[in-house]
Design an enzyme around this catalytic site. Structure first.
Site, PDB file in Angstrom:
ATOM      1  N   HIS A   1     -42.988  -4.333  83.408  1.00 18.72           N
ATOM      2  CA  HIS A   1     -42.198  -3.679  84.461  1.00 18.72           C
ATOM      3  C   HIS A   1     -40.981  -4.534  84.807  1.00 18.72           C
ATOM      4  CE1 HIS A   1     -43.499  -6.229  87.942  1.00 18.72           C
ATOM      5  NE2 HIS A   1     -44.634  -6.315  87.287  1.00 18.72           N
TER       6      HIS A   1
ATOM      7  N   ASP B   1     -39.169  -4.304  87.874  1.00 15.69           N
ATOM      8  CA  ASP B   1     -38.894  -4.552  89.283  1.00 15.69           C
ATOM      9  C   ASP B   1     -39.563  -5.831  89.750  1.00 15.69           C
ATOM     10  OD1 ASP B   1     -41.421  -3.169  89.011  1.00 15.69           O
ATOM     11  OD2 ASP B   1     -41.431  -2.954  91.203  1.00 15.69           O
TER      12      ASP B   1
ATOM     13  N   GLU C   1     -43.515  -1.106  89.676  1.00  9.79           N
ATOM     14  CA  GLU C   1     -44.901  -1.567  89.657  1.00  9.79           C
ATOM     15  C   GLU C   1     -45.251  -2.243  90.967  1.00  9.79           C
ATOM     16  OE1 GLU C   1     -48.252  -4.449  88.866  1.00  9.79           O
ATOM     17  OE2 GLU C   1     -46.222  -4.810  89.617  1.00  9.79           O
TER      18      GLU C   1
END
Length: 415
Positions: A84, A86, A181
């Site tokens: 992910h 983020d 996430e």
């Protein structure tokens, strides 16, 4: 050990962590922040530049997918690797990584120039494991972003290494980078049929050797409290202070079942925020338990406290809303332990001892496994994630790539 086997690994990681990709839990868009979209679209460009011509950004769910095509004429299971983009809810603007070469394993590492923040082995004993390593730390003002920019950079290095070494046999390998996430919503929109893998791994774990296939089961709890605010001079037996009701609600929960008082397989209630006035208050919690029955019991406890408070009031003033976030992936993985054993064998082949301690948390793989794609979690290297004390070892990141390569080799050799 050096990282020269993967020459772009650390430069790519250092470049990526300087880009703010923090997700936004208050957003209703997919992805939750435009900065994530820009970064994901940048990854598409870079994947194409290194040779993955089918790299694409999917507008409907914010995922980037791409394929390393098979280089053999027999059928082998298709592996997926996911990370992910983020970062968590800590300052992610102006990340300024610091490099500590050949760490001695015992010295205090100053982060900021004033020395207000340090990495001290007394506080962080894991530092003692990193004697001789090159560490990447923060400057004390931001998080680092190893969760999960380490995983993103490691998957990129896997792609580059396999493309540069066609003698390594492999089937189709699917690559995925996703958003959100950290706020628990990204995997909700993952498209298993479109990803088209037989099994997958998230590269989103912590220190060397982590291999995670058992997680918490999780729920979110929102408590809304309606007070009755009148002037204090005439408040006698009239005012109902929403703040005080919020305090009463919190105090009615088991006080020893909180993150700071629990460990191993113990669950908890975690108060994330408490905002209010005498007229209105709101509390937000996360609820965690390894057993589904335990999660249910905790949710029932949360409702019972509200019911008890309401029974003492002139009208129902305490309202709770709960929704399940994810479940313990062992419920799925127990029927797909061959995927775990493949990763175990890869680590053993590299003299890495697997650490299969259950995760006191969750990963995108929790949700994706329940969608029909078995997806345990592999280490990416980060320590002290989600804050200013985060750091990662360059050598451990390289070992993470080694494990990915070895999984690919074993998967082809077994079929």
């Amino acid at each position: 050990m050096t990282t020269t086997k993967y020459p772009t690994l650390i430069p790519r990681f250092l470049r990526y962590v300087k880009i703010n990709t923090r997700s936004d839990e208050n957003s209703t868009t997919i992805p939750s922040s435009e900065r994530e979209v820009k970064f994901l679209q940048q990854l598409v460009t870079e994947l194409k530049e290194i040779g993955l011509t089918d790299a694409v950004y999917h507008d409907d769910n914010g995922y980037v997918t791409a394929t390393i095509p098979s280089n053999i004429d027999r059928t082998v299971p298709t592996i997926g690797f996911l990370a992910h983009v983020d970062t968590a809810d800590f300052n992610a603007e102006g990340v300024n990584p610091q490099i500590v070469k050949n760490y001695d394993g015992h010295s205090v590492i100053p982060l900021d120039k004033k020395g207000e923040y340090t990495l001290d082995p007394k506080d962080f004993p894991a530092l003692k494991k990193y004697q001789g390593h090159t560490l990447i730390t923060t400057d004390g003002s931001t998080l680092l972003g190893s969760d999960d920019k380490s995983g993103v950079a490691e998957i990129f290095s896997l792609v580059e290494y396999l493309l540069a070494h066609p003698e390594i046999e492999h089937g189709d390998i699917r690559i995925g980078f996703g958003p959100d996430e950290e706020i628990g919503t990204g995997a909700d929109h993952f498209k298993v049929p479109r990803f088209n893998a037989d099994f997958a791994y998230t590269v989103d774990g912590g220190p060397l050797g982590q291999l995670e296939y058992e997680t918490f089961s999780a729920a979110a709890l929102h408590v809304d409290i309606k007070g009755k605010n009148v002037h204090p001079s005439t408040a006698y037996h009239t005012m109902i202070n929403a703040i005080q009701l919020g305090i009463d609600y919190q105090n009615a929960l088991p006080q020893n079942e909180v993150p700071e008082e629990t460990k191993d397989r113990e669950g908890f209630f975690h108060l994330l925020s408490f905002n209010g006035t005498p007229d209105h208050a709101e509390l937000d919690y996360i609820i965690r338990d390894f057993e589904r029955s335990g999660l249910t019991a905790r949710k029932e406890k949360a409702q019972a406290i509200a019911d008890q408070l309401n029974s003492q009031l002139d009208e129902p003033r305490v309202t709770v809303e709960m929704h399940d976030q994810y479940y313990n992936m062992i419920d799925v993985m127990k029927d797909h332990m061959d995927v775990v054993k493949l990763a175990e064998q890869a680590m053993h082949n590299l003299d890495i001892t697997p650490d299969e301690t259950p995760v006191r948390g969750g990963t995108d793989g929790s949700k994706i496994s329940f969608m029909g794609l078995p997806t345990p979690n592999l280490f990416a290297g980060g320590e002290n994630m989600h804050g200013r004390f985060e750091f990662v070892s360059e050598q451990t990141m390289a070992q993470a790539v080694d494990v990915l390569v070895e999984i690919v080799k074993l998967n082809a050799a077994d079929h």
